[in-house]
Enzyme design. Structure first.
Site, PDB file in Angstrom:
ATOM      1  N   ASP A  36       5.917  87.986  18.381  1.00  0.00           N
ATOM      2  CA  ASP A  36       5.937  86.535  18.144  1.00  0.00           C
ATOM      3  C   ASP A  36       4.855  86.094  17.158  1.00  0.00           C
ATOM      4  OD1 ASP A  36       3.779  87.019  19.717  1.00  0.00           O
ATOM      5  OD2 ASP A  36       4.189  85.436  21.177  1.00  0.00           O
ATOM      6  N   HIS A 243      -0.983 102.082  -7.205  1.00  0.00           N
ATOM      7  CA  HIS A 243      -0.825 101.026  -6.196  1.00  0.00           C
ATOM      8  C   HIS A 243      -1.617 101.318  -4.922  1.00  0.00           C
ATOM      9  CE1 HIS A 243       3.099  99.390  -8.149  1.00  0.00           C
ATOM     10  NE2 HIS A 243       2.004  98.965  -8.749  1.00  0.00           N
ATOM     11  N   ASP A 260      -9.281  96.284  -8.216  1.00  0.00           N
ATOM     12  CA  ASP A 260      -8.309  95.364  -8.816  1.00  0.00           C
ATOM     13  C   ASP A 260      -8.055  94.306  -7.757  1.00  0.00           C
ATOM     14  OD1 ASP A 260      -6.116  94.009  -9.799  1.00  0.00           O
ATOM     15  OD2 ASP A 260      -5.011  95.810 -10.401  1.00  0.00           O
ATOM     16  N   ASP A 271      -6.383  87.777 -11.477  1.00  0.00           N
ATOM     17  CA  ASP A 271      -6.040  89.206 -11.400  1.00  0.00           C
ATOM     18  C   ASP A 271      -7.037  89.967 -12.270  1.00  0.00           C
ATOM     19  OD1 ASP A 271      -4.787  91.642 -11.220  1.00  0.00           O
ATOM     20  OD2 ASP A 271      -2.997  91.069 -12.358  1.00  0.00           O
ATOM     21  N   HIS A 354       1.310 102.614 -17.524  1.00  0.00           N
ATOM     22  CA  HIS A 354       1.776 101.245 -17.259  1.00  0.00           C
ATOM     23  C   HIS A 354       1.641 100.392 -18.515  1.00  0.00           C
ATOM     24  CE1 HIS A 354      -2.377  99.708 -16.887  1.00  0.00           C
ATOM     25  NE2 HIS A 354      -2.649 100.736 -16.099  1.00  0.00           N
ATOM     26  N   HIS A 358       0.966  91.283 -18.153  1.00  0.00           N
ATOM     27  CA  HIS A 358       2.098  90.539 -17.594  1.00  0.00           C
ATOM     28  C   HIS A 358       1.697  89.073 -17.572  1.00  0.00           C
ATOM     29  CE1 HIS A 358      -0.344  90.383 -13.892  1.00  0.00           C
ATOM     30  NE2 HIS A 358      -0.576  91.661 -14.091  1.00  0.00           N
ATOM     31  N   HIS A 365       2.462  88.403 -10.824  1.00  0.00           N
ATOM     32  CA  HIS A 365       3.364  88.800 -11.911  1.00  0.00           C
ATOM     33  C   HIS A 365       4.260  87.586 -12.113  1.00  0.00           C
ATOM     34  CE1 HIS A 365       2.697  93.285 -10.717  1.00  0.00           C
ATOM     35  NE2 HIS A 365       1.661  92.757 -11.339  1.00  0.00           N
ATOM     36  N   GLU A 408      -4.746  94.559 -19.577  1.00  0.00           N
ATOM     37  CA  GLU A 408      -5.244  95.524 -18.595  1.00  0.00           C
ATOM     38  C   GLU A 408      -4.960  96.983 -18.933  1.00  0.00           C
ATOM     39  OE1 GLU A 408      -3.061  95.578 -14.834  1.00  0.00           O
ATOM     40  OE2 GLU A 408      -2.055  93.727 -15.419  1.00  0.00           O
ATOM     41  N   TYR A 412      -5.912 107.312 -16.560  1.00  0.00           N
ATOM     42  CA  TYR A 412      -5.891 107.934 -15.239  1.00  0.00           C
ATOM     43  C   TYR A 412      -5.699 109.438 -15.436  1.00  0.00           C
ATOM     44  CZ  TYR A 412      -4.785 103.045 -14.734  1.00  0.00           C
ATOM     45  OH  TYR A 412      -4.810 101.675 -14.854  1.00  0.00           O
ATOM     46  N   ARG A 429      -9.579 101.260 -15.170  1.00  0.00           N
ATOM     47  CA  ARG A 429      -8.797 100.138 -15.722  1.00  0.00           C
ATOM     48  C   ARG A 429      -9.750  98.970 -15.904  1.00  0.00           C
ATOM     49  NH1 ARG A 429      -4.955 100.272 -12.514  1.00  0.00           N
ATOM     50  NH2 ARG A 429      -5.359  98.661 -10.961  1.00  0.00           N
ATOM     51  N   GLU A 431      -9.293  94.878 -16.566  1.00  0.00           N
ATOM     52  CA  GLU A 431      -8.251  93.843 -16.614  1.00  0.00           C
ATOM     53  C   GLU A 431      -8.862  92.460 -16.674  1.00  0.00           C
ATOM     54  OE1 GLU A 431      -5.742  93.611 -13.088  1.00  0.00           O
ATOM     55  OE2 GLU A 431      -4.202  92.555 -14.246  1.00  0.00           O
TER      56      GLU A 431
HETATM   57  N1  GLY Z   1      -2.915  93.635  -9.523  1.00  0.00           N
HETATM   58  C1  GLY Z   1      -1.628  93.772 -10.014  1.00  0.00           C
HETATM   59  C2  GLY Z   1      -1.630  93.998 -11.450  1.00  0.00           C
HETATM   60  O1  GLY Z   1      -2.660  94.217 -12.039  1.00  0.00           O
HETATM   61  O2  GLY Z   1      -0.617  93.893 -12.087  1.00  0.00           O
HETATM   62 MN    MN Z   2      -2.366  92.664 -13.527  1.00  0.00          MN
HETATM   63 MN    MN Z   3      -4.570  93.654 -11.322  1.00  0.00          MN
END
Ligand code: GLY
Ligand code: MN
Ligand code: MN
Length: 461
Positions: A36, A243, A260, A271, A354, A358, A365, A408, A412, A429, A431
């Site tokens: 619940d 991820h 991140d 982000d 990647h 975005h 996103h 970003e 890796y 990374r 970003e």
């Molecule tokens: N944190 C998600 C991305 O960087 O797209």
């Molecule tokens: Mn991002």
């Molecule tokens: Mn991110």
């Protein structure tokens, strides 16, 4: 609440769906977590964009003539004791600037009348489970009364189309909220960096969740409602899992930490990713890779401006990263050939898999077409060098002032034959969040530095 902003958005939507159109938009459903207990409720972004109303169970109807109607939870003393105060339909017109409001219990009774005589009904396609059949039910009810003179809309249109275009360009109030969100997140990154080195200096065991807790504390103490997405706090080799989520991994002296994480503030996401030495000092190989990613980000930032294509920053990034991979020996020239070959054959993909960014907005996103609407007919086909698949591509979106995107790049390095051992298990990374301007872009997330010397100084301080 500044109802004028939402009224202006509804008026713009009305203009886009035409004088005889009608738009129907529910907020997000409440989601059961277990037994619940529900997940914390988060409104639907489109819905919130148009009325700023954050309660569950809401529906908004916007007519092409500009009239708007809200359906919401009715006042209910007993429920409000348990779940909190409800605005209620009586107070909604004054509070939200809508023309009319009813209890959500009246939705099925009211909708056929609202749909009668409209030529097109707009609702978001493929987002809300069961919405299509709900609309079918209302249209069916209307058609059943055709002998009494009702007129059923003949066209159904995807409401995401006009709303995505509107949300893609952020107005001054959205930009200001996004600046504040990014500023809070930047402060949180700084705290996490400093905590890591401080705990190591004190001889304490540091786990990823210690740093995650620091982020959450900083987000909340500045009024952010929640993280904009699941925070990634990845120590050492975990940074190579794209991820990865903040977990219990040990943060070791001498390794890097990739964070991140960004807060959501009043419906808008930030982000940010930073990668830093857990003990406050980059090793030689760590710094070499870090400098490469940073240079690639600088190249991407330099081409981000109104009039450029959405893909320009990615292409600039790939060029710098690919050259660096050759120079540092991550890629063997004798095997992969020249820089042009690396790009053409996507050999860089082994270490950079990647895209460079975005859209960012209410959703991390965010919505908005990545292809240029005026050029969608101009499609080309090409064979992908890595997979052999035939891919269709269309000209990328031309950036406009007020669009917001992330920049970003990353690298890796998983162990593989021929990959220098000194780089194994390093994931980096960087970003940042950028508001496109006429002459360039405004990086709203630089409250936390990217310069490696500045990062080291900050952590030591
Ligand atoms: N944190 C998600 C991305 O960087 O797209
Ligand atoms: Mn991002
Ligand atoms: Mn991110």
């Amino acid at each position: 609440m500044n109802t004028a902003i939402y009224q202006a958005r509804r008026a713009e939507l009305a203009r886009r769906i035409g004088p005889n159109g009608i738009a129907i938009l529910p907020t997000a459903p409440e989601q059961q977590r277990n037994r619940d207990a529900d997940f914390l409720f988060r409104h639907d972004s489109y819905f919130f964009y148009l009325c700023g109303f954050a309660e569950p169970k809401g529906w908004l109807v916007v007519q092409g003539d500009g009239r708007s109607t809200l359906f919401c939870n009715p006042k209910d003393v007993e429920r409000e004791i348990w779940d909190g105060i409800r605005l209620g339909p009586e107070a909604a017109p004054a509070a939200l600037g809508v023309d009319a409001a009813f209890s959500v219990k009246d939705l099925d009774a009211q909708m056929p009348g609202l749909l009668d005589g409209r030529d097109a009904v707009w609702f978001p396609f493929a987002i809300h489970k069961g919405l299509e059949s709900r609309v079918d039910g209302w249209l069916g009810g209307l058609r059943a009364r055709v002998r009494y003179g009702t007129l059923t809309p003949e066209t159904q249109r995807d409401l995401c189309g006009p709303l995505d275009e509107m949300r893609l360009v952020k107005d001054a109030s959205e930009q200001s909220t996004m600046r504040r969100a990014a500023q809070i997140s930047a402060g949180a990154h700084i705290r996490a960096m400093q905590l890591s080195a401080q705990m190591l200096r004190e001889g304490k065991e540091v786990r990823e969740y210690h740093l995650d807790a620091e982020l959450l504390h900083e987000f909340r103490r500045h009024g952010s409602q929640y993280p904009a997405y699941g925070s990634i706090v990845a120590a050492g080799a975990n940074a190579c899992v794209l991820h990865y989520r903040a977990d219990a991994g040990l943060v070791r002296d001498g390794e890097l930490v990739l964070i991140d994480a960004g807060c959501e503030l009043d419906g808008y996401a930030s982000d940010i990713t930073r990668t830093f030495p857990a003990n406050g000092k980059f090793s030689g190989p760590q710094r070499a890779l870090y400098e490469l990613v940073r240079a690639s980000q600088e190249a991407a930032v330099a081409v981000t401006k109104a009039g450029a294509r959405f893909t320009d920053p990615h292409e600039a990034t790939v060029k710098v990263l690919s050259q660096g991979m050759l120079d540092l020996g991550l890629l063997d020239r004798n095997k992969v050939g020249s820089l042009e070959d690396v790009i053409e054959k996507r050999a860089y993909f082994q270490f950079y898999m990647h895209r460079t960014g975005h859209w960012l907005g209410m959703d991390v996103h965010d919505c908005g077409a990545y292809t240029e609407p005026s050029e969608i007919g101009n499609k080309t086909e090409r064979k992908d060098a890595l997979t052999g698949e035939t891919l269709i591509s269309r000209p990328a979106r031309i950036l406009q002032s007020g669009m917001v995107l992330t920049i970003e790049p990353g690298i890796y390095v998983r162990p593989a034959p021929g990959v220098p051992e000194q780089f194994h298990h390093i994931g980096i990374r960087i970003e940042d969040d950028a508001i496109v301007t006429h002459s360039g872009c405004e990086l709203i997330s630089r409250g936390v530095p990217v310069d490696p010397d500045e990062i080291e100084a900050l952590i030591r301080g």
